[in-house]
Design a protein around this motif. Structure first.
Motif, PDB file in Angstrom:
ATOM      1  N   PHE A   1     -44.522  36.629 -36.211  1.00  0.00           N
ATOM      2  CA  PHE A   1     -44.381  35.181 -35.994  1.00  0.00           C
ATOM      3  C   PHE A   1     -43.623  34.877 -34.704  1.00  0.00           C
ATOM      4  O   PHE A   1     -43.990  33.974 -33.951  1.00  0.00           O
ATOM      5  CB  PHE A   1     -43.662  34.566 -37.199  1.00  0.00           C
ATOM      6  N   LYS A   2     -42.583  35.652 -34.432  1.00  0.00           N
ATOM      7  CA  LYS A   2     -41.755  35.358 -33.265  1.00  0.00           C
ATOM      8  C   LYS A   2     -42.439  35.739 -31.955  1.00  0.00           C
ATOM      9  O   LYS A   2     -41.936  35.413 -30.873  1.00  0.00           O
ATOM     10  CB  LYS A   2     -40.400  36.066 -33.372  1.00  0.00           C
ATOM     11  N   MET A   3     -43.581  36.402 -32.034  1.00  0.00           N
ATOM     12  CA  MET A   3     -44.316  36.752 -30.830  1.00  0.00           C
ATOM     13  C   MET A   3     -44.922  35.519 -30.173  1.00  0.00           C
ATOM     14  O   MET A   3     -45.263  35.546 -28.995  1.00  0.00           O
ATOM     15  CB  MET A   3     -45.413  37.777 -31.146  1.00  0.00           C
ATOM     16  N   TYR A   4     -45.090  34.422 -30.961  1.00  0.00           N
ATOM     17  CA  TYR A   4     -45.651  33.216 -30.345  1.00  0.00           C
ATOM     18  C   TYR A   4     -44.930  31.921 -30.737  1.00  0.00           C
ATOM     19  O   TYR A   4     -45.088  30.899 -30.072  1.00  0.00           O
ATOM     20  CB  TYR A   4     -47.149  33.087 -30.657  1.00  0.00           C
ATOM     21  N   ASP A   5     -44.126  31.933 -31.791  1.00  0.00           N
ATOM     22  CA  ASP A   5     -43.396  30.720 -32.169  1.00  0.00           C
ATOM     23  C   ASP A   5     -42.058  30.674 -31.415  1.00  0.00           C
ATOM     24  O   ASP A   5     -41.220  31.572 -31.584  1.00  0.00           O
ATOM     25  CB  ASP A   5     -43.148  30.699 -33.678  1.00  0.00           C
ATOM     26  N   PRO A   6     -41.836  29.640 -30.593  1.00  0.00           N
ATOM     27  CA  PRO A   6     -40.610  29.564 -29.777  1.00  0.00           C
ATOM     28  C   PRO A   6     -39.325  29.560 -30.592  1.00  0.00           C
ATOM     29  O   PRO A   6     -38.347  30.221 -30.228  1.00  0.00           O
ATOM     30  CB  PRO A   6     -40.782  28.239 -29.017  1.00  0.00           C
ATOM     31  N   LEU A   7     -39.314  28.821 -31.727  1.00  0.00           N
ATOM     32  CA  LEU A   7     -38.104  28.723 -32.537  1.00  0.00           C
ATOM     33  C   LEU A   7     -37.793  30.045 -33.235  1.00  0.00           C
ATOM     34  O   LEU A   7     -36.634  30.468 -33.314  1.00  0.00           O
ATOM     35  CB  LEU A   7     -38.238  27.597 -33.564  1.00  0.00           C
ATOM     36  N   ALA A   8     -38.827  30.710 -33.741  1.00  0.00           N
ATOM     37  CA  ALA A   8     -38.633  31.998 -34.411  1.00  0.00           C
ATOM     38  C   ALA A   8     -38.155  33.058 -33.415  1.00  0.00           C
ATOM     39  O   ALA A   8     -37.409  33.967 -33.781  1.00  0.00           O
ATOM     40  CB  ALA A   8     -39.937  32.450 -35.072  1.00  0.00           C
ATOM     41  N   LYS A   9     -38.596  32.923 -32.168  1.00  0.00           N
ATOM     42  CA  LYS A   9     -38.161  33.867 -31.140  1.00  0.00           C
ATOM     43  C   LYS A   9     -36.694  33.650 -30.795  1.00  0.00           C
ATOM     44  O   LYS A   9     -35.939  34.605 -30.587  1.00  0.00           O
ATOM     45  CB  LYS A   9     -39.019  33.686 -29.888  1.00  0.00           C
TER      46      LYS A   9
END
Length: 241
Positions: free
Chosen positions: A142-150
């Motif tokens: 998920f964090k590979m494309y979601d800014p908040l998760a990153k």
């Protein structure tokens, strides 16, 4: 000597790093590098290492096999061209089931508002189920494309449960305005990340159905999020106007 192998079971950069670490730890391995998008491992070795040894050194989650040479007379190229649509088939089927279920709930006494609320509720419940199947692998994908998760890794860990809570709120008609606002915010953030990924033409896995089903990041992911955002905006406008 340099050999290329196919590695399955990788869902994120953490998996990539783990495979490289275990392969590089083997005697006679000069360098091992992994391509996550292609599910390949390229190993430079001082002397031949059997495939059995490579399998034994990797955790059970991963599987490694010799890469098959391409047959120029086969239809593999055609199949590769269709691969995106074939991989997205589960997404289309699930979307269809959710739509049909929402229609059947209200076909006798049709009401657009109720249809959209139930559609959004079922969407969240079903999609959260697939994410919860792999709570360890999902945040990494998920964090590979979601800014908040990153930016905030914990967000990726609670996201499946946030979706489940929103689904229950829509289906049970609990604090609908709040659920609509949260939907617009979280899916809006994800859509920004999806759009950037598509514009950059990065080949990564979509985490919309968790890691159980390997779906490519495509325009379908953007459309799926947009539909939910549009529904949320319409319902919100009806509530306050």
């Amino acid at each position: 000597m340099i050999h290329t192998y196919t590695v399955t079971g990788m869902t994120c950069n953490g998996c990539k790093a783990s495979v490289e670490k275990h392969l590089n730890a083997l005697p006679n391995v000069i360098n091992a590098s992994v391509n996550l998008e292609k599910s390949e491992a390229t190993i430079e070795m001082s002397q031949h290492i059997s495939i059995e040894t490579l399998k034994e050194t990797l955790p059970e989650k991963f599987s490694i096999s010799e890469k098959q040479k391409e047959n120029v007379f086969s239809t593999s190229h055609v199949e590769e061209t269709k691969s995106d649509l074939q991989q997205l088939k589960p997404l289309f089927i699930i979307f269809g089931y959710i739509t049909v279920a929402s229609v059947l709930l209200h076909y006798k006494q049709w009401d657009w508002n109720s249809f959209m609320l139930d559609f959004m509720g079922l969407f969240y419940v079903v999609f959260s189920f697939f994410k919860i199947l792999d709570l360890k692998g999902f945040p990494e994908s998920f964090k590979m494309y979601d800014p908040l998760a990153k930016a905030i890794p914990t967000y990726g860990k609670i996201y499946p449960f946030l979706e489940l809570a929103l689904g229950i709120m829509f289906l049970m008609r609990i604090q609908i305005p709040i659920a609509l606002i949260v939907t617009i915010i979280i899916l809006g953030i994800t859509t920004v990340g999806v759009t950037k990924t598509l514009l950059d033409k990065k080949a990564i896995q979509c985490a919309c159905l968790g890691t159980a089903l390997k779906l490519p990041m495509t325009k379908a992911t953007f459309i799926e999020n947009t539909i939910m955002i549009v529904m949320a905006v319409i319902m919100l406008l009806k509530t306050y106007i």
